[in-house]
Design a protein around this motif. Structure first.
Motif, mmCIF file in Angstrom:
data_model
loop_
_atom_site.group_PDB
_atom_site.id
_atom_site.type_symbol
_atom_site.label_atom_id
_atom_site.label_comp_id
_atom_site.label_asym_id
_atom_site.label_seq_id
_atom_site.Cartn_x
_atom_site.Cartn_y
_atom_site.Cartn_z
ATOM 1 N N VAL A 198 28.365 21.433 30.486
ATOM 2 C CA VAL A 198 28.768 22.721 29.925
ATOM 3 C C VAL A 198 27.521 23.593 29.866
ATOM 4 O O VAL A 198 26.462 23.158 29.403
ATOM 5 N N VAL A 199 27.656 24.807 30.369
ATOM 6 C CA VAL A 199 26.557 25.763 30.336
ATOM 7 C C VAL A 199 26.825 26.741 29.199
ATOM 8 O O VAL A 199 27.911 27.312 29.104
ATOM 9 N N TYR A 200 25.842 26.891 28.338
ATOM 10 C CA TYR A 200 25.971 27.760 27.164
ATOM 11 C C TYR A 200 25.256 29.073 27.414
ATOM 12 O O TYR A 200 24.240 29.128 28.102
ATOM 13 N N GLU A 201 25.832 30.130 26.831
ATOM 14 C CA GLU A 201 25.217 31.453 26.905
ATOM 15 C C GLU A 201 25.585 32.231 25.652
ATOM 16 O O GLU A 201 26.488 31.843 24.911
ATOM 17 N N LEU A 202 24.861 33.316 25.411
ATOM 18 C CA LEU A 202 25.172 34.162 24.270
ATOM 19 C C LEU A 202 26.566 34.732 24.450
ATOM 20 O O LEU A 202 26.993 35.029 25.573
ATOM 21 N N HIS A 203 27.288 34.903 23.349
ATOM 22 C CA HIS A 203 28.685 35.302 23.397
ATOM 23 C C HIS A 203 28.896 36.645 24.073
ATOM 24 O O HIS A 203 29.790 36.798 24.903
ATOM 25 N N ASP A 204 28.084 37.640 23.717
ATOM 26 C CA ASP A 204 28.263 38.965 24.300
ATOM 27 C C ASP A 204 27.044 39.839 24.027
ATOM 28 O O ASP A 204 26.045 39.381 23.460
ATOM 29 N N ALA A 205 27.145 41.100 24.428
ATOM 30 C CA ALA A 205 26.031 42.045 24.264
ATOM 31 C C ALA A 205 25.697 42.284 22.796
ATOM 32 O O ALA A 205 24.545 42.583 22.461
ATOM 33 N N HIS A 206 26.677 42.133 21.909
ATOM 34 C CA HIS A 206 26.405 42.332 20.482
ATOM 35 C C HIS A 206 25.434 41.272 19.958
ATOM 36 O O HIS A 206 24.527 41.582 19.186
ATOM 37 N N VAL A 207 25.632 40.029 20.380
ATOM 38 C CA VAL A 207 24.754 38.946 19.939
ATOM 39 C C VAL A 207 23.357 39.159 20.524
ATOM 40 O O VAL A 207 22.348 38.995 19.827
ATOM 41 N N THR A 208 23.301 39.550 21.783
ATOM 42 C CA THR A 208 22.011 39.847 22.416
ATOM 43 C C THR A 208 21.282 40.941 21.652
ATOM 44 O O THR A 208 20.104 40.799 21.314
ATOM 45 N N ALA A 209 21.985 42.027 21.345
ATOM 46 C CA ALA A 209 21.370 43.140 20.618
ATOM 47 C C ALA A 209 20.924 42.719 19.225
ATOM 48 O O ALA A 209 19.834 43.095 18.767
ATOM 49 N N LEU A 210 21.743 41.924 18.541
ATOM 50 C CA LEU A 210 21.397 41.446 17.205
ATOM 51 C C LEU A 210 20.085 40.659 17.241
ATOM 52 O O LEU A 210 19.165 40.913 16.454
ATOM 53 N N LEU A 211 19.982 39.715 18.169
ATOM 54 C CA LEU A 211 18.769 38.908 18.275
ATOM 55 C C LEU A 211 17.561 39.761 18.637
ATOM 56 O O LEU A 211 16.480 39.596 18.061
ATOM 57 N N GLN A 212 17.733 40.663 19.585
ATOM 58 C CA GLN A 212 16.625 41.529 19.979
ATOM 59 C C GLN A 212 16.156 42.390 18.813
ATOM 60 O O GLN A 212 14.954 42.575 18.618
ATOM 61 N N GLN A 213 17.093 42.893 18.018
ATOM 62 C CA GLN A 213 16.729 43.716 16.862
ATOM 63 C C GLN A 213 15.996 42.900 15.797
ATOM 64 O O GLN A 213 15.008 43.364 15.224
ATOM 65 N N VAL A 214 16.480 41.689 15.532
ATOM 66 C CA VAL A 214 15.825 40.852 14.529
ATOM 67 C C VAL A 214 14.408 40.481 15.001
ATOM 68 O O VAL A 214 13.457 40.539 14.216
ATOM 69 N N LEU A 215 14.284 40.121 16.266
ATOM 70 C CA LEU A 215 12.958 39.785 16.791
ATOM 71 C C LEU A 215 12.031 41.002 16.739
ATOM 72 O O LEU A 215 10.850 40.872 16.385
ATOM 73 N N ALA A 216 12.547 42.179 17.073
ATOM 74 C CA ALA A 216 11.731 43.396 16.998
ATOM 75 C C ALA A 216 11.319 43.662 15.553
ATOM 76 O O ALA A 216 10.180 44.050 15.279
ATOM 77 N N HIS A 217 12.232 43.424 14.615
ATOM 78 C CA HIS A 217 11.916 43.631 13.203
ATOM 79 C C HIS A 217 10.803 42.696 12.741
ATOM 80 O O HIS A 217 9.869 43.105 12.047
ATOM 81 N N VAL A 218 10.899 41.428 13.152
ATOM 82 C CA VAL A 218 9.898 40.438 12.765
ATOM 83 C C VAL A 218 8.520 40.807 13.314
ATOM 84 O O VAL A 218 7.505 40.619 12.644
ATOM 85 N N HIS A 219 8.479 41.358 14.528
ATOM 86 C CA HIS A 219 7.214 41.698 15.164
ATOM 87 C C HIS A 219 6.762 43.129 14.882
ATOM 88 O O HIS A 219 5.679 43.518 15.287
ATOM 89 N N HIS A 220 7.582 43.885 14.173
ATOM 90 C CA HIS A 220 7.236 45.287 13.847
ATOM 91 C C HIS A 220 5.945 45.322 13.034
ATOM 92 O O HIS A 220 5.791 44.607 12.071
ATOM 93 N N GLY A 221 5.061 46.176 13.432
ATOM 94 C CA GLY A 221 3.824 46.332 12.693
ATOM 95 C C GLY A 221 2.708 45.392 13.102
ATOM 96 O O GLY A 221 1.595 45.500 12.613
ATOM 97 N N GLU A 222 3.025 44.429 14.007
ATOM 98 C CA GLU A 222 1.964 43.556 14.489
ATOM 99 C C GLU A 222 1.098 44.344 15.461
ATOM 100 O O GLU A 222 1.591 45.110 16.254
ATOM 101 N N GLY A 223 -0.146 44.141 15.387
ATOM 102 C CA GLY A 223 -1.056 44.893 16.234
ATOM 103 C C GLY A 223 -1.619 44.102 17.280
ATOM 104 O O GLY A 223 -2.048 43.872 18.190
#
Length: 104
Positions: free
Chosen positions: A79-104
């Motif tokens: 079984v090959v797994y993938e993210l459910h849809d573009a919403h999940v992709t966007a959610l993860l990208q936003q959370v990762l961007a938030h975590v790295h926000h302000g890093e120099g």
């Protein structure tokens, strides 16, 4: 940025959001989702690339599927797994961007 909803969040919607957030409250599950951001893969590929046991990965994937965060499709014997849809992709990208926000 989207406008704020005109009405307060309903109790069932709040409960559904909390359930998803609880599902994300695991470093292993976040690592699985982040790996799936790169490309779909099997349980074995996930286990190997993340240094986790296959049973552990399978258990996490079961929960992530239940929460509609990942999907699985048969590819021969695996079984090959993938993210459910573009919403999940966007959610993860936003959370990762938030975590790295302000890093120099």
């Amino acid at each position: 940025m989207e406008a704020h909803p005109a009405h307060p969040l309903s109790e069932p919607d709040a409960a559904a959001v909390a359930e998803v957030m609880q599902g994300l409250a695991s470093p292993a599950r976040i690592r699985i989702l982040a790996r799936l951001l790169q490309a779909p893969c099997s349980v074995g590929e996930l286990a190997e690339s993340l240094g986790l046991g296959q049973p552990t990965v399978s258990n996490h994937l079961r929960l992530l599927r239940h929460l509609d965060l990942v999907t699985g499709r048969r590819d021969g014997r695996s079984v090959v797994y993938e993210l459910h849809d573009a919403h999940v992709t966007a959610l993860l990208q936003q959370v990762l961007a938030h975590v790295h926000h302000g890093e120099g």
